[in-house]
Design a protein around this motif. Structure first.
Motif, PDB file in Angstrom:
ATOM      1  N   ALA A 143      11.044 -36.126   1.293  1.00  0.00           N
ATOM      2  CA  ALA A 143      11.976 -35.176   0.829  1.00  0.00           C
ATOM      3  C   ALA A 143      11.965 -34.003   0.860  1.00  0.00           C
ATOM      4  N   ASN A 144      10.642 -33.498   0.314  1.00  0.00           N
ATOM      5  CA  ASN A 144      10.155 -32.334   0.108  1.00  0.00           C
ATOM      6  C   ASN A 144      10.304 -31.440   1.516  1.00  0.00           C
ATOM      7  N   ASP A 145       9.442 -32.329   2.533  1.00  0.00           N
ATOM      8  CA  ASP A 145       9.513 -31.684   4.027  1.00  0.00           C
ATOM      9  C   ASP A 145      10.862 -31.535   4.515  1.00  0.00           C
ATOM     10  N   ILE A 146      11.995 -32.290   4.271  1.00  0.00           N
ATOM     11  CA  ILE A 146      13.160 -31.935   4.860  1.00  0.00           C
ATOM     12  C   ILE A 146      13.652 -30.781   3.849  1.00  0.00           C
ATOM     13  N   GLU A 147      13.470 -30.507   2.710  1.00  0.00           N
ATOM     14  CA  GLU A 147      14.024 -29.365   1.905  1.00  0.00           C
ATOM     15  C   GLU A 147      13.228 -28.331   2.653  1.00  0.00           C
ATOM     16  N   LEU A 148      12.244 -28.220   3.081  1.00  0.00           N
ATOM     17  CA  LEU A 148      11.459 -27.131   3.806  1.00  0.00           C
ATOM     18  C   LEU A 148      12.076 -26.639   5.114  1.00  0.00           C
ATOM     19  N   ASP A 149      12.414 -27.728   5.803  1.00  0.00           N
ATOM     20  CA  ASP A 149      13.073 -27.563   7.098  1.00  0.00           C
ATOM     21  C   ASP A 149      14.481 -27.169   7.109  1.00  0.00           C
ATOM     22  N   HIS A 150      15.120 -27.378   5.877  1.00  0.00           N
ATOM     23  CA  HIS A 150      16.473 -26.774   5.607  1.00  0.00           C
ATOM     24  C   HIS A 150      16.253 -25.329   5.202  1.00  0.00           C
ATOM     25  N   VAL A 151      15.380 -25.042   4.529  1.00  0.00           N
ATOM     26  CA  VAL A 151      15.019 -23.529   4.146  1.00  0.00           C
ATOM     27  C   VAL A 151      14.899 -22.621   5.635  1.00  0.00           C
ATOM     28  N   ALA A 152      13.743 -23.261   6.519  1.00  0.00           N
ATOM     29  CA  ALA A 152      13.497 -22.597   7.787  1.00  0.00           C
ATOM     30  C   ALA A 152      14.816 -22.556   8.658  1.00  0.00           C
ATOM     31  N   GLN A 153      15.775 -23.612   8.670  1.00  0.00           N
ATOM     32  CA  GLN A 153      17.061 -23.547   9.495  1.00  0.00           C
ATOM     33  C   GLN A 153      17.932 -22.640   8.739  1.00  0.00           C
ATOM     34  N   TYR A 154      18.089 -22.528   7.456  1.00  0.00           N
ATOM     35  CA  TYR A 154      19.097 -21.670   6.929  1.00  0.00           C
ATOM     36  C   TYR A 154      18.821 -20.248   7.311  1.00  0.00           C
ATOM     37  N   ASN A 155      17.500 -19.995   7.297  1.00  0.00           N
ATOM     38  CA  ASN A 155      16.890 -18.536   7.458  1.00  0.00           C
ATOM     39  C   ASN A 155      16.838 -18.133   9.119  1.00  0.00           C
ATOM     40  N   ASP A 156      17.291 -19.193   9.885  1.00  0.00           N
ATOM     41  CA  ASP A 156      17.161 -18.963  11.300  1.00  0.00           C
ATOM     42  C   ASP A 156      15.677 -18.836  11.672  1.00  0.00           C
ATOM     43  N   LEU A 157      14.856 -19.560  11.005  1.00  0.00           N
ATOM     44  CA  LEU A 157      13.341 -19.120  11.502  1.00  0.00           C
ATOM     45  C   LEU A 157      13.189 -19.942  12.827  1.00  0.00           C
ATOM     46  N   ASP A 158      13.865 -20.878  13.125  1.00  0.00           N
ATOM     47  CA  ASP A 158      13.431 -21.550  14.733  1.00  0.00           C
ATOM     48  C   ASP A 158      13.478 -20.343  15.729  1.00  0.00           C
ATOM     49  N   ALA A 159      14.325 -19.262  15.552  1.00  0.00           N
ATOM     50  CA  ALA A 159      14.147 -18.184  16.464  1.00  0.00           C
ATOM     51  C   ALA A 159      13.214 -17.010  15.718  1.00  0.00           C
ATOM     52  N   GLY A 160      13.345 -17.019  14.677  1.00  0.00           N
ATOM     53  CA  GLY A 160      12.674 -15.885  13.878  1.00  0.00           C
ATOM     54  C   GLY A 160      11.026 -16.122  14.047  1.00  0.00           C
ATOM     55  N   TYR A 161      10.495 -17.218  14.007  1.00  0.00           N
ATOM     56  CA  TYR A 161       8.947 -17.262  14.195  1.00  0.00           C
ATOM     57  C   TYR A 161       8.650 -16.900  15.813  1.00  0.00           C
ATOM     58  N   GLN A 162       9.549 -17.196  16.751  1.00  0.00           N
ATOM     59  CA  GLN A 162       9.032 -16.530  18.119  1.00  0.00           C
ATOM     60  C   GLN A 162       9.089 -15.113  18.045  1.00  0.00           C
ATOM     61  N   GLN A 163      10.142 -14.329  17.421  1.00  0.00           N
ATOM     62  CA  GLN A 163      10.000 -12.727  17.306  1.00  0.00           C
ATOM     63  C   GLN A 163       8.972 -12.509  16.546  1.00  0.00           C
ATOM     64  N   ALA A 164       8.524 -13.234  15.512  1.00  0.00           N
ATOM     65  CA  ALA A 164       7.254 -12.839  14.732  1.00  0.00           C
ATOM     66  C   ALA A 164       6.007 -12.813  15.538  1.00  0.00           C
ATOM     67  N   HIS A 165       5.613 -13.868  16.269  1.00  0.00           N
ATOM     68  CA  HIS A 165       4.493 -14.112  17.041  1.00  0.00           C
ATOM     69  C   HIS A 165       4.677 -12.941  18.051  1.00  0.00           C
ATOM     70  N   VAL A 166       5.753 -13.090  18.865  1.00  0.00           N
ATOM     71  CA  VAL A 166       5.507 -11.684  20.037  1.00  0.00           C
ATOM     72  C   VAL A 166       5.512 -10.427  19.321  1.00  0.00           C
ATOM     73  N   THR A 167       5.922  -9.988  18.167  1.00  0.00           N
ATOM     74  CA  THR A 167       5.651  -8.681  17.706  1.00  0.00           C
ATOM     75  C   THR A 167       4.161  -8.660  17.190  1.00  0.00           C
TER      76      THR A 167
END
Length: 485
Positions: free
Chosen positions: A91-115
């Motif tokens: 349940a907590n894993d799902i909540e963390l995934d929801h936070v990541a999705q809410y903040n668009d981190l599925d795209a944001g982490y790529q920008q962070a790694h390139v930068t």
């Protein structure tokens, strides 16, 4: 002009932190911008004499072979963040995934790694959500090192203070400059006020969490460089050399790839266009037709041409430089555009990419520490504390070697069938199914089990007609072998 409610000037401690961090940030900005220029292919041409640059007009421009971008993108493409796991707490894993999705981190982490790979580091800033309806989803923003700077504790290497500087433009084109100061117990934002001659406070968050809500995402941290090193450090000199050679090749193509003409017994005034105007140097060199009234017999003039030049030496030099880039970056030479006429086998390609895969795995180890800290700050901002289980949080990454789906499926099936060494949910995660897909699969699994145990058709459907049984005698059966004596 829009007005902005302003408050007090910074306290003495705040002003000291601002002066200190701004000074260090300003010292580092030129290097960061230079690294970004190389990634964007906007660097200046090196190894060329300034007089030659001044002599050449716009017909010959710099040729950019953007190996820096290729080196960074090829490495980043092997690094895919898939989620976070606390272990035994789906349940907590799902909540963390929801936070990541809410903040668009599925795209944001790529920008962070390139930068981070380009400019040594990127940053993530965590904060409470101003929307009351979404309070359970703290905000996580990815930030550029061109705007954010931090200071680390020399003993613990944890962030003790940070700033973010940015500006916006008002409707009347006036530019307003902001600075946010992050300290362990509060975050305060200032604006530059020309009327007051300095910073004045515009907002303040006394969260009292005891943590600076800024996390550096560092590429290749070292003992002498805890805030990281750039992937471009070893590639930039080779890229400069390649751009110089490629530009020289184009200049040589302009001068020597076509037959070079020569003339004896002429001066500059003899070369004119059809209107009698003197032609430019480029028209003289590259023009298709020369015309003159002088003759060899009367004036001793003579015109001829040299054979065109071979540009193979430039090709060989570029290949030698590409080989050096392959060596320092871990990339296979075929990724730089050089391959033999006989394609390599699949095993040969995997062997050539083994070092690059290992480099990606090393980068993953460095990045996952930052992402785990980010998600722990998310829990701290949301709940006011971090549970002990979150201290052992793990990040989930895709396989850096990118095996085919068939290869991965075959391996997972064997592990699942071998005395259930891998449970079903883990097998599905290994095959890169998303959390939502796994939940749909599990729901369908439960429906299949329900159908097998209880078929509604048996209650409400048409009853099958029983087949007629053969008539039997009421007399007891006689045992085999028994008969009248």
């Amino acid at each position: 002009m829009a007005t902005l409610a302003i408050g007090d000037a910074p306290s003495l401690v705040d002003q000291q932190w601002i002066n200190r961090l701004v000074r260090w940030h300003n010292n580092e900005l030129p290097e960061l911008r230079k690294l970004l220029d190389y990634y964007e292919g906007a660097q200046k041409l090196s190894y060329m004499h300034p007089e030659l640059v001044d002599t050449l007009d716009e017909r010959v421009r710099q040729v950019v072979i953007n190996w820096p971008r290729l080196v960074v993108d090829a490495l980043e493409e092997r690094i895919d963040l898939q989620g976070f796991r606390l272990g035994g707490q789906p349940a907590n894993d799902i909540e963390l995934d929801h936070v990541a999705q809410y903040n668009d981190l599925d795209a944001g982490y790529q920008q962070a790694h390139v930068t981070a790979m380009v400019m040594k580091r990127a940053y993530a800033i965590v904060g409470s959500n101003p929307r009351a309806a979404d309070a359970k989803y703290p905000l996580v923003t990815i930030e550029s090192p061109l705007e954010v700077h931090v200071e680390l504790d020399p003993a613990t290497r944890r962030v003790v203070a940070a700033i973010k500087r940015w500006h916006d433009k008002l409707p009347d084109d006036q530019v307003r400059y902001y600075l946010t100061l992050y300290l362990p117990d509060y975050t305060v934002t200032f604006v530059v006020s020309p009327e007051r001659g300095g910073y004045v406070e515009v907002s303040r968050d006394d969260h009292g969490l005891g943590e600076v809500l800024v996390v550096p995402i560092v590429n290749r941290p070292q003992l002498w460089a805890p805030l990281g090193t750039s992937e471009l450090a070893d590639v930039i000199p080779l890229s400069d050399a390649a751009c110089k050679v490629a530009t020289d090749m184009m200049i040589s193509a302009e001068f020597h790839a076509m037959p070079r003409r020569w003339a004896l017994g002429f001066d500059e005034d003899d070369f004119t266009d059809k209107d009698g105007k003197k032609v430019s140097v480029w028209q003289t060199i590259a023009g298709k037709i020369w015309s003159t009234s002088k003759t060899k017999k009367d004036d001793g003039a003579e015109v001829g041409q040299f054979a065109e030049a071979d540009l193979t030496n430039f090709h060989n030099t570029l290949r030698a430089l590409a080989t050096q880039v392959s060596t320092v970056s871990g990339m296979a030479l075929h990724n730089l555009g050089y391959s033999s006429d006989n394609p390599a086998s699949a095993d040969g390609i995997r062997a050539a990419e083994a070092r690059h895969v290992k480099r990606a795995e090393r980068r993953i180890k460095g990045f996952e520490t930052a992402w785990e800290r980010i998600m722990r700050l998310v829990l701290l901002v949301r709940d006011g504390s971090v549970p002990d289980s979150a201290r052992w949080m793990e990040t989930v990454w895709a396989d850096a070697a990118t095996p085919t789906f068939a290869q991965k499926s075959d391996a997972v099936v064997k592990l699942y069938q071998a005395d259930k060494l891998v449970p079903r949910r883990m097998a599905r995660r290994t095959l890169n199914f998303t959390q939502a897909q796994i939940l749909d699969m599990e729901r369908e699994d439960r429906e299949d089990v329900t159908r097998a145990m209880y078929d509604p058709a048996s209650e409400y459907g048409v009853k099958p007609t029983p087949e007629p049984q053969p008539a039997t005698s009421a007399r007891a059966p006689v045992p085999a072998g028994a008969g009248p004596r």
